[in-house]
Motif scaffolding. Structure first.
Motif, PDB file in Angstrom:
ATOM      1  N   ILE A  14       0.834  -1.206   0.000  1.00 22.23           N
ATOM      2  CA  ILE A  14       0.000   0.000   0.000  1.00 22.23           C
ATOM      3  C   ILE A  14       0.869   1.256   0.000  1.00 22.23           C
ATOM      4  N   LEU A  17       2.263   1.824  -3.345  1.00 19.75           N
ATOM      5  CA  LEU A  17       1.240   2.344  -4.249  1.00 19.75           C
ATOM      6  C   LEU A  17       1.023   3.843  -4.032  1.00 19.75           C
ATOM      7  N   VAL A  18       0.953   4.226  -2.739  1.00 18.81           N
ATOM      8  CA  VAL A  18       0.743   5.643  -2.428  1.00 18.81           C
ATOM      9  C   VAL A  18       1.840   6.482  -3.055  1.00 18.81           C
ATOM     10  N   VAL A  21       1.457   6.680  -6.914  1.00 18.29           N
ATOM     11  CA  VAL A  21       0.418   7.611  -7.342  1.00 18.29           C
ATOM     12  C   VAL A  21       0.888   9.048  -7.132  1.00 18.29           C
ATOM     13  N   ARG A  22       1.595   9.244  -6.007  1.00 19.27           N
ATOM     14  CA  ARG A  22       2.128  10.571  -5.692  1.00 19.27           C
ATOM     15  C   ARG A  22       3.061  11.053  -6.812  1.00 19.27           C
ATOM     16  N   PHE A  24       3.207  10.028  -9.838  1.00 18.83           N
ATOM     17  CA  PHE A  24       2.415  10.215 -11.047  1.00 18.83           C
ATOM     18  C   PHE A  24       1.721  11.575 -11.035  1.00 18.83           C
ATOM     19  N   GLU A  25       1.162  11.914  -9.867  1.00 15.60           N
ATOM     20  CA  GLU A  25       0.448  13.188  -9.771  1.00 15.60           C
ATOM     21  C   GLU A  25       1.398  14.373  -9.883  1.00 15.60           C
ATOM     22  N   LYS A  29       1.563  17.375 -12.746  1.00 11.47           N
ATOM     23  CA  LYS A  29       1.589  18.759 -12.305  1.00 11.47           C
ATOM     24  C   LYS A  29       2.750  19.495 -12.994  1.00 11.47           C
ATOM     25  N   GLU A  35      -5.017  19.148 -13.965  1.00 14.30           N
ATOM     26  CA  GLU A  35      -5.418  17.776 -13.624  1.00 14.30           C
ATOM     27  C   GLU A  35      -6.933  17.592 -13.584  1.00 14.30           C
ATOM     28  N   ILE A  36      -7.655  18.638 -13.179  1.00 12.51           N
ATOM     29  CA  ILE A  36      -9.101  18.478 -12.988  1.00 12.51           C
ATOM     30  C   ILE A  36      -9.807  18.366 -14.321  1.00 12.51           C
TER      31      ILE A  36
ATOM     32  N   PHE B 513      -8.590   2.190  -2.420  1.00 10.44           N
ATOM     33  CA  PHE B 513      -7.293   2.846  -2.329  1.00 10.44           C
ATOM     34  C   PHE B 513      -7.409   4.307  -2.740  1.00 10.44           C
ATOM     35  N   TYR B 517      -6.736   7.337  -0.234  1.00  6.50           N
ATOM     36  CA  TYR B 517      -5.569   8.117  -0.639  1.00  6.50           C
ATOM     37  C   TYR B 517      -5.983   9.575  -0.873  1.00  6.50           C
ATOM     38  N   ARG B 523      -5.432  15.956  -4.897  1.00 12.39           N
ATOM     39  CA  ARG B 523      -5.226  17.356  -5.281  1.00 12.39           C
ATOM     40  C   ARG B 523      -6.322  18.226  -4.684  1.00 12.39           C
TER      41      ARG B 523
END
Lengths: 324, 586
Positions: A14, A17-18, A21-22, A24-25, A29, A35-36, B513, B517, B523
């Motif tokens: 987990i 994964l966090v 994703v972080r 990736f984000e 950016k 992103e929205i 998740f 998360y 964001r």
């Protein structure tokens, strides 16, 4: 120890994964993407995927009748089944017709009108003419379907049974018993308080109609003869379901229910039709009734009148049974 | 509630636990619903293992089921318990409380421009009754005779007699207690929703300017308050029969060699009472999902919802009809054939408003500018499942055709697609769409896409083949098909279904998740991330008690002015006054 390890590994997964994703984000950016908002690319690929998956599903539905069609029950082995089949086919074609129009439209529109930055949607709030059309067409079609359905239902459920052979199917956890009415074609009275010893169905000895009743652990039916099957239950609700014959009726304690039908294919005819020498008709329980619900069945044999009479002559009637 | 209220000091307990704020209560409903959802969904994975690979030992089953799965082979009694509790949890705890409870609470005050629900206290009670009810249901899983196992419809006498099956012992008593608490919660919530919508709409928010979500929740609340009491009485009478020797549902019974003294009752009476709630319940589940979809589809199509008034009309028509169709669940009980005719007639009528809704959705998509947010994808998924599942209703609602598919897997396929999938897709759409309103952050889009695509494909993969099982005559609630030679050819199709089921269950991990998360690391959301028209997006991102910092907003137009010609943007918030000479939509 093993469990602890599993928990530890899951936790690490987990966390990994966090972080992923972080990253990736942060990357999106950095690229300066908003992103929205949904980008044209995302709209394009999701629209395309809807088109492919959606049409794939619709095509699979068409193909599934070929792939799994052989699993469907063979044509009904009883007379009312033929009436029902006409209604079934009509409804089925209607359903498929609507399905093959609306689903492709949904997925096609989703793809065709996928968002693009410079596009603007049509401002269109309502159209009463259209609403009237697509209210009244289903209304007309359904009226026809309702009339057809009710006619069929009444023919099946309220037939003339004055000449039918009367018999009973008795349900208890977790088996079935058949009782034939004998020569008088009249079932003797029965009552749950009389159950005891060999009298497993609680048949009333004092009722004269009961003496020639015949109790069996198999159901034999003569072909092409109407049978009026009555149902009782000893304990909980069961449901007598003969899939090949298109017969189903609940068996409710404290209540008598019935279903009249005419079998039209003998067991051996059906064996030939299915190319399966082992085939037997079956009556099974179709209402949850306890732990062995999944194995509550009784064999049904449909045979010529002659075979039927021969079998029947070998059975003891209630009088003989009791006096033994 | 006055303006000054949001200056109150909030303690941890009054903010997070015994909160009176509708937005917090909504989150409580959602989290509890999600927790129950995990239990319900894992149960389905367990019984799918059994159905595809009967008699095979799975160590995981022994870990979770203990004595009910010696050597990892499931016992028939626990199989029945699993399907029962799966049904109960999904229908009531996830798709009624989790869906309606969450979004009615979150959206009603926000979308009609109110500071909170009419009674914050009743609202809090509603949640805590739901919590208690969930707790009792979970406790019932651990009693030694096993949880309730008579099917989620708990028909007596099976459910009334502890002699009939282990699951009708203490487990059933707890089930009935839990459901009674649940109904109290549903009634407290429902009354509150109705009163709030009728009385607390802000200036200018006439009924016909309300978003379709509000109409759906409003009608749902009415359905619930009219029908849940009937289930409560059914449950109470069953408790009497079970514990105090009455005979409302019992007559002429001999069980395990014992002749019962109860006479004169009718097991069928229970079914009438149960389905008098049970059928409206289908729409209590479905209407909120359709309401959410209407909102999401319109917003992301950047186009007004087509035929607003026809949509409202069909919600009302469906709701009305839902009260007079319950008998179609009972065609095979030996009811008078005339009664069957009446119920066939009323049932098939529902197809008309349903068709109108579908055509309106399709036309909304026509010449739209569709933004595929995860919420939008789930909404399109909903329209697809609503069509697929709705159509087979024409077969099951027609008494003559029902004879041979009644209580088979055809029914399982039908209601899972039309009600289960549609409602859960609606719920996902709602979560993705209003997550920024709940937590002030955005959910991850890419994970959302992955979640949708795997879920959508595996959902059809599970339930479409089940139609064929039904047409092959396989009864539902069978622990295994091995007792019948006629079902021998169905092994592969059962395995296929189970593979998709497990895939679908695992895919939900992506959602969970993403959800947790994003609560902490997502964001930051902007005030109106979807460029939507409705009032909830005029509140600040930061949660405040009382919703709007200053005056309540005033509404000047309907909720669906998307891409209106002559406007600067492709959306016009409801608070924007009409320009000179501008005509209001719809």
């Amino acid at each position: 120890m093993e469990n602890l390890l599993t928990i530890l590994i899951s936790l690490l997964a987990i966390i990994a994964l966090v972080q992923l994703v972080r990253i990736f984000e942060l990357a999106t950016k950095l690229k300066g993407q908003q992103e929205i908002e949904i980008s044209d690319k995302e709209n394009h690929y999701n629209g395309l995927a809807l088109l492919i998956v959606g049409f794939g599903f619709v095509l699979f539905v068409a193909y599934s009748f070929k792939l799994w069609g052989h699993l469907i029950l063979p044509e009904s082995a009883s007379l009312h089944g033929i009436q029902i089949k006409l209604l079934w086919d009509t409804t089925m074609y209607l359903i498929l017709f609507v399905f093959f129009i609306t689903q492709p439209l949904l997925f096609w529109f989703s793809y065709k009108y996928r968002g693009k930055k410079n596009n603007k949607a049509l401002y269109q709030t309502h159209n009463n003419k259209l609403e009237i059309i697509w209210t009244s067409i289903p209304a007309v079609v359904l009226t026809a379907l309702v009339v057809f359905g009710l006619k069929t239902w009444n023919n099946v459920m309220v037939p003339d049974t004055s000449n039918a052979m009367v018999m009973e199917v008795y349900a208890m956890q977790f088996n079935w018993t058949a009782r034939y009415s004998g020569e008088d074609n009249k079932l003797g009275d029965a009552n749950y308080t009389l159950i005891g010893g060999i009298n497993t169905l609680g048949v009333d000895i004092n009722d004269s109609a009961s003496s020639d009743d015949i109790i069996t652990r198999e159901i034999h039916l003569p072909v092409d003869e109407q049978v009026l099957m009555k149902f009782r239950s000893q304990d909980v609700i069961h449901s007598a379901y003969m899939p090949h014959l298109g017969v189903q009726m609940n068996c409710v304690p404290g209540m008598s229910t019935q279903f009249a039908f005419t079998p039209i294919k003998t067991t051996s005819e059906m064996r030939k039709e299915l190319k399966n020498e082992e085939f037997d008709y079956v009556l099974l329980c179709n209402k949850i009734c306890g732990s062995a619900h999944y194995n509550m069945q009784i064999k049904v044999i449909i045979e010529t009148k002659q075979e039927y009479l021969e079998w029947m002559s070998q059975q003891d009637n209630f009088n003989t049974l009791i006096s033994r | 509630m006055s303006n000054q209220d949001h200056h109150h000091e909030e303690t941890f307990i009054s903010k997070y636990i015994f909160s009176l704020d509708h937005k917090m209560i909504a989150k409580q409903f959602l989290l509890t619903g999600m927790f129950m959802g995990i239990i319900g969904v894992i149960m389905s994975a367990f019984f799918r293992l059994q159905l595809a690979w009967p008699d095979e030992g799975f160590p995981i089953l022994e870990t979770f089921l203990g004595k009910w799965a010696p050597d990892g082979v499931m016992d028939p009694n626990i199989y029945l318990a699993l399907v029962t509790i799966h049904g109960t949890i999904m229908v009531f705890f996830v798709l009624t409380a989790g869906l309606s409870g969450t979004f009615s609470n979150l959206l009603i005050p926000l979308q009609i421009g109110a500071r909170d629900m009419a009674s914050g206290f009743m609202n809090m009670l509603s949640y805590w009754f739901f919590f208690l009810s969930s707790l009792v249901m979970i406790i019932s899983l651990f009693v030694s005779s096993g949880p309730a196992a008579a099917g989620w419809t708990i028909y007596p006498p099976l459910s009334a007699l502890p002699q009939a099956m282990p699951g009708s012992g203490l487990g059933m008593t707890l089930w009935l207690v839990s459901m009674s608490l649940f109904i109290v919660s549903a009634l407290l919530g429902g009354l509150n929703y109705i009163v709030t919508i009728v009385n607390l709409r802000t200036k200018g928010m006439s009924m016909t300017r309300m978003p379709l979500t509000m109409w759906a929740f409003f009608v749902t609340a009415i359905l619930g308050t009219l029908s849940f009491p009937v289930l409560l009485s059914a449950c109470l009478l069953l408790i009497f029969d079970r514990s105090f020797g009455t005979a409302f549902y019992l007559s002429d019974i001999m069980i395990q060699g014992e002749i019962l003294t109860q006479t004169g009752g009718s097991p069928i009476l229970f079914q009438h009472l149960f389905w008098f709630l049970g059928h409206p319940e289908v729409y209590i589940i479905l209407l909120p999902a359709l309401g959410i979809t209407s909102e999401v589809v319109s917003t992301n199509s950047r186009k007004p919802i087509f035929g607003y008034k026809a949509m409202v009309g069909s919600i009302l028509a469906i709701a009305f009809l839902s009260f007079i169709v319950w008998g179609h669940h009972m065609f095979m009980t030996g009811m008078n054939p005339f009664l069957g005719s009446v119920f066939t007639f009323t049932t098939l009528l529902i197809a008309i408003p349903s068709a109108v809704k579908v055509f309106n959705y399709l036309t909304t998509l026509w010449r739209a500018n569709i933004q595929f947010t995860p919420a939008m994808l789930f909404s399109i998924g909903l329209v697809s499942t609503f069509i697929s599942g709705g159509l087979t209703g024409l077969i099951l609602g027609d008494a003559a055709l029902d004879i041979n598919v009644h209580d088979t897997y055809f029914v399982v396929a039908h209601f899972h697609i039309v009600m289960g999938l549609s409602a859960i897709f609606g719920m996902f759409a709602g979560v993705y769409h209003w997550f920024p309103k709940m937590y002030g952050r955005m959910m991850n889009k890419s994970l959302g896409y992955a979640h949708f695509w795997i879920t959508f494909i595996s959902a059809y993969g599970v339930f479409y083949p089940m139609h064929f099982l039904g047409l092959a005559g396989v009864p539902r609630r069978y622990y295994s098909n091995t007792a019948f030679p006629m079902f021998e050819g169905l092994v592969e199709i059962n395995e296929l279904i189970s593979v998709f089921a497990i895939l679908g269950v695992v895919a939900q991990l992506i959602f969970f998740f993403n959800f947790f998360y994003s609560i902490f690391r997502g964001r930051q959301s902007s005030q109106n991330p979807w460029r939507s028209n409705t009032l909830e997006w005029t509140t600040p991102v930061e949660r405040i008690h009382g919703n709007w910092p200053g005056e309540l907003p005033t509404v000047h137009r309907w909720a669906y002015d998307y891409s209106k010609p002559g406007m600067d943007e492709d959306f016009v918030i409801q608070t924007t006054p009409l320009k000179d000479g501008e005509e209001e939509g719809h």
